[in-house]
Design an enzyme around this catalytic site. Structure first.
Site, short mmCIF file in Angstrom:
data_model
loop_
_atom_site.label_atom_id
_atom_site.label_comp_id
_atom_site.label_asym_id
_atom_site.label_seq_id
_atom_site.Cartn_x
_atom_site.Cartn_y
_atom_site.Cartn_z
N GLU A 261 15.51 7.90 62.78
CA GLU A 261 15.52 9.05 63.69
C GLU A 261 16.96 9.56 63.82
OE1 GLU A 261 13.72 7.94 67.38
OE2 GLU A 261 11.82 7.46 66.44
N HIS A 280 10.39 11.85 69.52
CA HIS A 280 10.62 10.69 70.40
C HIS A 280 10.69 11.13 71.88
CE1 HIS A 280 12.24 6.34 70.34
NE2 HIS A 280 11.71 6.59 71.53
#
Ligand code: NAD
Length: 320
Positions: A261, A280
């Protein structure tokens, strides 16, 4: 006596920062990795995102560190063994975010079932032009939700799913989920994967759960089933997932977490029609983030002032 020194590697509202200053002197505030690394050798404590990497070699640069107060419930960003060996308490913010992550999970189930994203795109791009609408959705009621990791968040998801009329089964290290969860059936992992219409991941990431869902596990799932991951990206073998989605081994995936990420700009999952990717946002509500900030600050201050923190994953180091 001088106050302990702490790195505050997230943004805090002024009031909370003032409270903290009564017992701790901030070395810096804000999420600047270079500044954090430069300050680590002096710091007695650090408050940081649960995604900020603190491997053994970084902890070795912080000889005075007594506490890592994670802003989040995960702690896979920290080398726990190295922290424990150094007597560093690793604190987290469990519980206060379970409802928000469970709400998001249920939101994804409903979005999948009712084709919300397809229909929203159709309304924008096809409806006025008289194009045919997406196929009908399906009712969650009567479908089976398989929850892998039946901890705080998994259970919060189960209660919400039951309110929608879903059957819930789960896989964890225990079979008896205890009071209030009698209607949730414990199944071994393979049986859960074969049974569930929606599989939702809620394990914490450690050596036991890294790559838990790979090609073999995906092949066990129904071709009509969806995979939801709001835990950590690395719980899923992402290459195997891409292949399973492309081959139609499973119907689709909804992912709040990826590995890494942020993803590479050309990450194929971002472009797949049967994939929903979110950046997220499991705990990303005003109320939940405020509660997490307060709990993380309380944990930091507690350890640095010799008191018991509310949540510590290696309590054996406290009072050493
Ligand atoms: P928890 O510790 O209460 O629950 C995790 C459960 O998973 C435990 O019951 C544990 O026994 C089980 N488990 C772990 N490894 C397993 C394995 N290999 N097989 C079967 N069961 C296993 O944690 P929680 O508070 O419910 O949070 C779960 C995770 O959710 C966190 O660790 C974090 O990584 C993730 N999370 C994500 C977001 C987000 O923004 N998407 C927000 C909060 C938490």
């Amino acid at each position: 006596m001088s106050k302990p020194l702490a790195i505050i590697a997230i943004d805090l509202p002024a009031g909370l920062l003032e409270d903290l200053r009564r017992s701790v002197t901030p070395l810096l505030t804000g999420p600047d990795p270079a500044a954090v690394h430069a300050a680590l050798p002096r710091a007695h404590g650090i408050l940081c995102s649960a995604l900020f990497p603190l491997p053994a070699e970084v902890l070795a640069q912080a000889p005075n560190l007594r506490v890592i107060a994670n802003f989040g419930v995960g702690y896979n960003n920290v080398d726990l063994e190295a922290a424990t060996a150094r007597g560093i308490a690793v604190c987290t913010t469990p519980g206060v975010l379970s409802g928000a992550v469970a709400d998001l999970t249920i939101g994804l189930i409903l979005a999948i079932a009712r084709r919300l994203f397809d229909n929203a795109r159709y309304a924008r791009e096809g409806w006025a032009r008289g194009l045919p609408p997406p196929p009908l959705g399906w009712d969650p009621a009567g479908k089976t939700l398989g929850i892998i990791g039946f901890g705080r968040i998994g259970r919060a998801v189960a209660l919400r799913a039951q309110a929608l009329g879903m059957e819930v089964c789960f896989t964890d290290r225990f079979e008896d989920a205890g009071e209030g969860f009698e209607r949730c059936r414990s199944l071994p992992l393979d049986a859960l994967l074969e049974t569930a219409d929606v599989v939702s991941l809620h394990v914490n990431l450690d050596d036991s759960s890294r790559g838990l869902i790979g090609a073999r596990e995906l092949a066990l799932m129904k071709p009509t089933a969806w995979l939801i991951n709001t835990s950590r990206g690395a719980v899923v073998d992402q290459a195997a997932l891409r292949e399973a989605l492309a081959a139609g081994t499973i119907a689709g995936a909804a992912l709040d977490v990826l590995d890494p990420e942020p993803p590479a700009p050309d990450e194929p999952l971002l472009a797949m029609e049967n994939v929903i990717v979110l950046p997220h946002i499991g705990s990303a509500t005003v109320e939940t983030r405020a509660a997490m900030r307060e709990m993380a600050v309380r944990n930091l201050v507690a350890v640095l002032t010799g008191r018991q923190p509310a949540a510590c994953v290696n309590p054996e180091v406290l009072g050493r």
